[in-house]
Design a protein around this motif. Structure first.
Motif, mmCIF file in Angstrom:
data_model
loop_
_atom_site.group_PDB
_atom_site.id
_atom_site.type_symbol
_atom_site.label_atom_id
_atom_site.label_comp_id
_atom_site.label_asym_id
_atom_site.label_seq_id
_atom_site.Cartn_x
_atom_site.Cartn_y
_atom_site.Cartn_z
ATOM 1 N N ILE A 1 30.517 38.083 36.767
ATOM 2 C CA ILE A 1 31.918 38.367 37.061
ATOM 3 C C ILE A 1 32.789 37.459 36.189
ATOM 4 O O ILE A 1 32.481 36.279 36.016
ATOM 5 C CB ILE A 1 32.199 38.138 38.562
ATOM 6 C CG1 ILE A 1 31.385 39.136 39.382
ATOM 7 C CG2 ILE A 1 33.680 38.262 38.883
ATOM 8 C CD1 ILE A 1 31.474 38.949 40.868
ATOM 9 N N PRO A 2 33.878 37.977 35.625
ATOM 10 C CA PRO A 2 34.716 37.157 34.734
ATOM 11 C C PRO A 2 35.488 36.095 35.506
ATOM 12 O O PRO A 2 35.540 36.101 36.733
ATOM 13 C CB PRO A 2 35.677 38.195 34.141
ATOM 14 C CG PRO A 2 35.821 39.219 35.217
ATOM 15 C CD PRO A 2 34.436 39.330 35.835
ATOM 16 N N LEU A 3 36.076 35.176 34.749
ATOM 17 C CA LEU A 3 37.027 34.252 35.358
ATOM 18 C C LEU A 3 38.150 35.044 36.021
ATOM 19 O O LEU A 3 38.530 36.114 35.544
ATOM 20 C CB LEU A 3 37.626 33.332 34.307
ATOM 21 C CG LEU A 3 36.709 32.304 33.628
ATOM 22 C CD1 LEU A 3 37.506 31.520 32.594
ATOM 23 C CD2 LEU A 3 36.092 31.377 34.631
ATOM 24 N N VAL A 4 38.687 34.508 37.113
ATOM 25 C CA VAL A 4 39.740 35.213 37.839
ATOM 26 C C VAL A 4 40.964 34.306 37.945
ATOM 27 O O VAL A 4 40.886 33.213 38.533
ATOM 28 C CB VAL A 4 39.282 35.632 39.250
ATOM 29 C CG1 VAL A 4 40.366 36.478 39.924
ATOM 30 C CG2 VAL A 4 37.966 36.403 39.193
ATOM 31 N N GLN A 5 42.083 34.739 37.360
ATOM 32 C CA GLN A 5 43.323 33.976 37.465
ATOM 33 C C GLN A 5 43.970 34.264 38.815
ATOM 34 O O GLN A 5 44.145 35.412 39.206
ATOM 35 C CB GLN A 5 44.280 34.358 36.339
ATOM 36 C CG GLN A 5 45.571 33.562 36.349
ATOM 37 C CD GLN A 5 46.484 33.950 35.207
ATOM 38 O OE1 GLN A 5 46.052 34.155 34.080
ATOM 39 N NE2 GLN A 5 47.770 34.071 35.501
ATOM 40 N N ILE A 6 44.329 33.182 39.535
ATOM 41 C CA ILE A 6 44.901 33.304 40.881
ATOM 42 C C ILE A 6 46.410 33.115 40.814
ATOM 43 O O ILE A 6 46.905 32.166 40.187
ATOM 44 C CB ILE A 6 44.276 32.269 41.833
ATOM 45 C CG1 ILE A 6 42.739 32.333 41.765
ATOM 46 C CG2 ILE A 6 44.753 32.493 43.262
ATOM 47 C CD1 ILE A 6 42.146 33.666 42.158
ATOM 48 N N SER A 7 47.131 34.006 41.462
ATOM 49 C CA SER A 7 48.594 33.921 41.437
ATOM 50 C C SER A 7 49.092 32.723 42.245
ATOM 51 O O SER A 7 48.434 32.288 43.202
ATOM 52 C CB SER A 7 49.200 35.202 42.012
ATOM 53 O OG SER A 7 48.919 35.303 43.407
ATOM 54 N N LYS A 8 50.242 32.193 41.871
ATOM 55 C CA LYS A 8 50.834 31.071 42.592
ATOM 56 C C LYS A 8 51.168 31.457 44.031
ATOM 57 O O LYS A 8 51.053 30.641 44.943
ATOM 58 C CB LYS A 8 52.094 30.588 41.871
ATOM 59 C CG LYS A 8 51.814 29.913 40.527
ATOM 60 C CD LYS A 8 53.093 29.409 39.883
ATOM 61 C CE LYS A 8 52.797 28.708 38.569
ATOM 62 N NZ LYS A 8 54.052 28.221 37.908
#
Length: 752
Positions: free
Chosen positions: A187-194
């Motif tokens: 699974i790719p890296l996942v950017q988390i919203s603020k």
């Protein structure tokens, strides 16, 4: 570089910039903001300006994006009109390499390597397990593997998103952004919203110490996806949090059912329910027969039982009586829908999560001394295990005894032994000698049938399974056990099987892979040779058999449930390992929803009654697909749970020195099976950086590693079947088991 490659206005633009820059510097110097006492010669300044003038402008950085999908309508047309001999589009279930996630695969025909999909971009937002359509690349983009061309491709359409798009990991800060680093590297890296971080009050200080469940909401750039937090699981290393993480990442629903009496449970009998006249109406009454269950000693859900009776003509009447679960569940009721979604019971080391509500498990379980409803199949068999006749029937039974496998084994080994009264708890007017006789008749018949099945081409591949025992008070692991398991219900990829045959042949192991029968005979021949060897050789050969069985099993594709009306040819329903044309599950409706479906279909056929109008081919295919998914995920969760608790046990006891046998050799790592535990580990050569030099070769097509140890100065040669001393321990930062190489002449004691 010629000026022809530079835009016409580039020099003028840069001269203007230099002039402006000089003015700014002089102005700041005059104001005393810059103190630069070094003088710059005029010619140096001109040279500097000249250098700037001939620089090539940087082209705008191109944003890497995914290829566009082809529409479903176009895909269907393309697949429909393709020639089977020159296919450009391939449809199937995507498999991503768990150890090298750069590579994903789709199955092609038996005589070809799998279609290779390289990198996140070509995978095109598809996840492991998704049903996809891929376009085969032109030959100049194919890879060469072991001297042969391997086709490559690009995913152009996702037919069905099977993967739940959820993942577990910990957070790390990268610049101004927070990313989840998934434990599953596929699974790719996942950017988390603020907003998501604020909603869960996530503190940066806890990023790397806490486990989070994240759902992926979008994936625009190949480098990373976009997601939000769904749940904070707890601290890394907390065994309950780790166990819960496995269930959530496998997308398995273990939430308790609604309370008894709720709308979902409406009409469901309570746990102490007694059968009514309505329940037993039109059923064969078998309560006067000697019926008993045989299960693991810890079994609670007893969904199958057997009976055996000698007939006057010398034949036997053999009965298999299965709990009639569907009698209590109305088709497509709210409860039935919930059960169908769960599809299977989940066996974790620390808990069992039942497919059925607890009270229904108790009502359906064939407990001794209680009247229970069953769906039975009864055979008349000769003494040489030939079936004379058979029939199916809805029955009412009363089991007289709950036996364990250990009880049965003792009765088989010592049929005439005078066992003590408390050896078995027997209900009704039956003696232990009666049960011993019946068990041995059944064993004799089963042995003959099994022998005949293998002669007719069946296959059995045994692999060890690790069981962890835990303390009921603390919930912590205290010991382990190994049980041989059969992995024989899968169709092999002939190409992979042939590769396995070639590899083993170069190492002196000869397998005949022409058919399931010949493969089974080859494997059994080596197993039988163990009996004639001395103890040391027998032990080594036993470990070698682990590798052989594992390599053969790895060539097998998973067995799946299928809607029979959706196949194009009846041969697609064939069971490879059993070598039978038709096969389905029937005996475990308490723990498998597929068996409930079979019970309903069978009863409909026997009674010549139409299935409800809601039962359609589409619904059948949907249920089969869900059962396949949940069965596989429950299997993975069970294995990972065993590995988790074993790792915890190792952490409690400290590092352990043990033996491993090499399963596969790669340039950067070797895969081994831990001989005493049946677990697989990947050992990277990076750990030997200051201890030894490593050289890889594939002479004679046998991948080989030479390790040149510095202290002691010895050379270690490693290929498949090599036995290694290893130190196993828990990873210092994550809850994973890791292995470390030890020199071949290590004096360390092997702790077993």
């Amino acid at each position: 570089m010629s000026n022809e490659s530079i835009p016409s206005d580039f020099v003028a633009q840069n001269q203007l910039k230099i002039t402006k820059l000089d003015r700014k510097i002089n102005k700041r110097r005059n104001k005393g903001k810059i103190s630069d006492k070094r003088s710059v010669p005029v010619d140096a300044k001109a040279k500097q300006q000249k250098n700037i003038e001939i620089q090539t402008p940087k082209s705008p950085k191109r944003k890497e994006t995914f290829p566009q999908y082809i529409s479903e309508k176009q895909i269907d047309n393309l697949l429909r009109n393709e020639n089977s001999n020159g296919r450009q589009y391939i449809e199937g279930q995507l498999r991503i390499n768990p150890r090298c996630h750069k590579y994903a695969y789709l199955s092609l025909s038996d005589d070809q390597y799998d279609l290779l999909i390289v990198g996140l971009k070509d995978r095109n937002r598809a996840f492991d397990g998704d049903f996809v359509v891929a376009c085969i690349n032109q030959p100049d983009k194919w890879h060469t593997y072991r001297g042969q061309k391997q086709k490559t491709g690009v995913v152009v359409y996702i037919r069905e998103k099977v993967h739940p798009r959820k993942t577990v990991g910990c957070f790390k800060q990268r610049g101004a952004f927070t990313f989840l680093y998934p434990r599953d590297h596929r699974i790719p890296l996942v950017q988390i919203s603020k907003e998501s971080l604020q909603q869960f009050n996530v503190c940066p200080s806890s990023y790397e110490d806490t486990l989070y469940l994240v759902v992926i909401t979008d994936w625009v750039k190949p480098k990373f996806a976009i997601g939000k937090i769904e749940k904070v699981l707890g601290n890394i290393g907390d065994i309950k949090a780790e166990s819960n993480a496995i269930l959530l990442e496998c997308d398995l629903d273990v939430t308790p059912y609604a309370p008894y009496g709720s709308d979902v449970m409406k009409g469901l009998p309570d746990s102490d329910y007694s059968l009514t006249e309505n329940d037993v109406k039109n059923r064969e009454d078998w309560r006067g027969e000697c019926i008993f269950t045989i299960d693991p000693v810890t079994a609670v859900d007893l969904d199958d039982s057997v009976s055996c009776k000698s007939l006057e003509n010398g034949n036997y009447e053999i009965g298999v009586h299965i709990s009639d679960v569907t009698h209590y569940i109305e088709f497509l009721s709210p409860l039935d829908i919930q059960i169908s979604k769960r599809a299977t019971t989940i066996y974790m080391t620390d808990n069992v999560y039942h497919m059925l509500p607890k009270q229904l498990c108790q009502v359906c379980s064939l407990s001794p001394g209680q009247d229970k409803l069953a769906f039975s199949v009864i055979w008349e068999m000769t003494q040489d295990a030939k079936v004379v006749k058979y029939h199916f029937a809805k029955t009412v039974i009363r089991s007289c005894c709950q036996m364990s496998y250990q009880h049965v084994q003792k009765l088989i080994e010592n049929p005439k032994h005078n066992w003590p009264d408390d050896f078995l708890n027997i209900n009704g007017n039956y003696k232990l000698s009666d049960l011993s006789t019946k068990v041995n008749i059944l064993h004799n018949l089963a042995t003959q049938m099994r022998k005949r099945r293998f002669q007719n081409g069946a296959l059995q591949i045994d692999q060890p399974k690790l069981y962890i025992m835990i303390d009921e008070t603390t919930g912590l692991p205290i010991s382990y056990d190994i049980e041989e398991r059969q992995d024989s219900n899968r169709e092999p990829s002939k190409h992979v099987l042939n590769m396995t045959q070639d590899t083993l042949q170069k190492l002196g192991i000869h397998l005949d892979v022409k058919s399931s029968a010949s493969l089974h005979a080859s494997i059994k021949r080596y197993e039988q040779e163990l009996e004639t060897e001395n103890d040391d050789t027998r032990t080594t050969m036993k470990y070698r058999m682990m590798v052989i069985n594992n390599l053969c099993s790895r060539a097998m594709t998973r067995a799946t449930y299928i809607c029979s009306s959706s196949v194009k040819a009846e041969k697609e329903l064939r069971h490879y390992a059993l070598n039978v044309s038709l096969y389905t599950h029937f005996t475990s409706p308490i723990r498998r929803y597929s068996d409930c479906v079979v019970h309903r279909l069978l009863y409909s056929t026997l009674e010549n009654v139409e299935m409800p109008k809601e039962w359609t081919k589409k619904l059948c295919k949907s249920i089969a697909a869900n059962c396949n998914i949940k069965k596989y995920r429950a299997k993975i969760a069970q294995e990972r749970s065993s590995e988790l608790y074993f790792t915890y046990l190792i952490d409690l006891k400290g590092p352990m020195i043990t033996m491993g046998i090499v399963l596969a050799v790669n340039e950067n790592f070797v895969n081994v099976i831990l001989c005493q535990f049946g677990l697989k580990l990947s050992l990277s050569f990076t750990q030997l950086e200051n201890l030894a030099d490593v050289k890889y070769s594939s002479d004679c097509s046998v991948p080989t590693i030479n390790i040149f140890w510095k202290q002691p100065p010895v050379t270690q040669v490693i290929n498949i079947f090599t036995l290694l001393y290893l130190k196993i321990e828990k990873h210092p930062k994550s809850f994973q088991l890791i292995g470390n190489f030890l020199p071949p002449n290590s004096k360390s004691e092997i702790l077993l």
